[in-house]
Scaffold this active site. Structure first.
Site, PDB file in Angstrom:
ATOM      1  N   HIS A  72       0.791  -1.338  -0.139  1.00  0.00           N
ATOM      2  CA  HIS A  72       0.027   0.024   0.010  1.00  0.00           C
ATOM      3  C   HIS A  72       0.676   1.454   0.076  1.00  0.00           C
ATOM      4  O   HIS A  72       0.477   2.226  -0.729  1.00  0.00           O
ATOM      5  CB  HIS A  72      -0.841   0.067   1.286  1.00  0.00           C
ATOM      6  N   HIS A 121       1.184   5.278  -2.253  1.00  0.00           N
ATOM      7  CA  HIS A 121       1.286   6.455  -1.857  1.00  0.00           C
ATOM      8  C   HIS A 121       2.874   7.016  -2.371  1.00  0.00           C
ATOM      9  O   HIS A 121       2.910   8.319  -2.860  1.00  0.00           O
ATOM     10  CB  HIS A 121       1.731   6.563  -0.226  1.00  0.00           C
ATOM     11  N   GLU A 143      -6.271   9.114   0.499  1.00  0.00           N
ATOM     12  CA  GLU A 143      -6.569   7.706   0.610  1.00  0.00           C
ATOM     13  C   GLU A 143      -7.472   6.988  -0.424  1.00  0.00           C
ATOM     14  O   GLU A 143      -7.137   6.152  -1.043  1.00  0.00           O
ATOM     15  CB  GLU A 143      -6.878   7.155   2.067  1.00  0.00           C
ATOM     16  N   SER A 146      -3.647   0.657  -4.408  1.00  0.00           N
ATOM     17  CA  SER A 146      -2.726  -0.533  -4.188  1.00  0.00           C
ATOM     18  C   SER A 146      -3.570  -1.671  -3.989  1.00  0.00           C
ATOM     19  O   SER A 146      -2.974  -2.841  -3.281  1.00  0.00           O
ATOM     20  CB  SER A 146      -2.119   0.077  -2.515  1.00  0.00           C
TER      21      SER A 146
HETATM   22  N1  TIH Z   1      -7.037  -1.433   1.345  1.00  0.00           N
HETATM   23  C1  TIH Z   1      -5.849  -1.188   1.233  1.00  0.00           C
HETATM   24  C2  TIH Z   1      -5.051  -2.209   0.129  1.00  0.00           C
HETATM   25  O1  TIH Z   1      -5.595  -3.261   0.165  1.00  0.00           O
HETATM   26  O2  TIH Z   1      -3.873  -2.019  -0.326  1.00  0.00           O
HETATM   27  C3  TIH Z   1      -5.166  -0.957   2.195  1.00  0.00           C
HETATM   28  C4  TIH Z   1      -5.522   0.422   3.000  1.00  0.00           C
HETATM   29  C5  TIH Z   1      -5.739   1.512   2.582  1.00  0.00           C
HETATM   30  C6  TIH Z   1      -5.919   2.364   3.423  1.00  0.00           C
HETATM   31  C7  TIH Z   1      -6.513   1.921   4.616  1.00  0.00           C
HETATM   32  S1  TIH Z   1      -5.764   0.300   4.406  1.00  0.00           S
HETATM   33 FE   FE2 Z   2      -2.257   4.978   3.290  1.00  0.00          FE
END
Ligand code: TIH
Ligand code: FE2
Length: 315
Positions: free
Chosen positions: A177, A182, A222, A241
């Protein structure tokens, strides 16, 4: 929509709580959740070796000091497989569904499926492009500490890998992630300035304002979506991600709402799976202007020397 009561006198934050003067004063040790203690619904809960691996990686983060190189992790073959799988699947969706800023920045990093990039190397690239640096962290920080870090152009990043049994979606931040979601966006100068502005605002935010800032961060950095030629494109790291979440967004399965930074936003949750809605920016520039306008309303609460240290002119 009305601005959140600008007439109410804001209590002086400096009087109630010490505002960090430098990144060293931002606490990266107080972890709210995840880290090495997994809840029962976590895919790694019954996997003792996975849990031990997380403890080891988290301990390295705990021992890290600003200015020292970030410890390199020798990722296990299974972890590299997970990384490569997710990267490969996502790369097939990015050209159609990721925003153009992301696509451009992604090309600065030559991510390969057979190697998990090291935080130290990525941090150096980011510092060259936008002045952002990475600081390893053991798990979810208190939101104030996390946002405060952004004011010092520091992005707190986990370093452990998601569990191999669920590569396409995890409810928590992990190295996939952070690196795919990011890092490329933080290499974009306009985006990095926006993230920095949220961080600066957090230095002057009271508890109420901080809650709203966290939601603004959540629904943009996010899970933000931006229109390009009328089409929604992902720029939020949580979408970029996750193969599952990106498909969910691309399939039009979630509601798309315009973002108004001064209106109340829905509560956020790490637990509920894919987002039922995304907030959409008409353009990146317009969204940044809106967010910066909200952030400016908090700048007056920041002690003068701190404001100078993080270099934000008074409006
Ligand atoms: N759900 C995202 C992922 O699977 O990469 C990870 C997260 C993003 C925000 C909070 S947890
Ligand atoms: Fe994040």
């Amino acid at each position: 929509a009305a601005a959140p009561a600008p007439s109410a006198p804001a209590p002086s934050v400096a009087a109630t709580r010490r505002v960090p003067r430098s990144i060293e004063e931002v606490d990266n040790g107080a972890i709210l959740g995840f880290a090495a203690e997994l809840s029962e619904d976590h895919p790694g809960f019954y996997d003792a070796a996975y849990k031990q691996r997380r403890v080891d990686i988290c301990n390295l983060a705990r021992g890290h000091r600003i200015g020292e190189p970030i410890p390199r992790i020798e990722y296990l073959p299974e972890e590299v497989t997970t990384w490569g799988l997710v990267l490969g699947q996502l790369e097939a969706l990015f050209p159609q569904h990721a925003c153009k800023e992301f696509l451009h920045s992604l090309s600065l990093f030559d991510f390969r499926q057979d190697e998990v990039p090291q935080l130290e190397d990525l941090s150096r690239v980011l510092q060259r492009h936008t002045g952002f640096r990475i600081r390893p962290v053991a798990g979810l920080l208190h939101p104030r500490d996390f946002l405060n870090g952004l004011a010092f152009r520091t992005f707190h990043s986990t370093q452990y890998m998601r569990h191999a049994s669920k590569p396409n979606y995890t409810p928590e931040p992990d190295v996939v992630h952070e690196l795919i979601g990011h890092v490329p966006m933080l290499a974009d100068p306009a985006f990095a300035d926006l993230v920095h502005a949220i961080g600066v605002a957090s230095l002057g935010a009271d508890e109420q304002q901080l809650k709203h800032l966290v939601k603004l961060y959540w629904y943009t950095v996010e899970f933000g979506v931006v229109l390009e030629g009328g089409q929604p494109k992902a720029f939020g790291a949580g979408i970029l991600s996750s193969y599952g979440e990106l498909q969910h967004m691309a399939a039009g399965q979630a509601e798309l709402l315009p973002l108004d930074v001064f209106s109340p936003l829905p509560r956020i949750s790490y637990k509920d799976g894919y987002q039922p809605r995304y907030f959409v920016l008409q353009s990146f520039e317009e969204g940044a202007a809106q967010l910066k306008a909200y952030c400016r309303s908090m700048v007056h609460n920041i002690p003068d020397d701190v404001r100078a240290a993080v270099q934000l002119p008074l409006p």
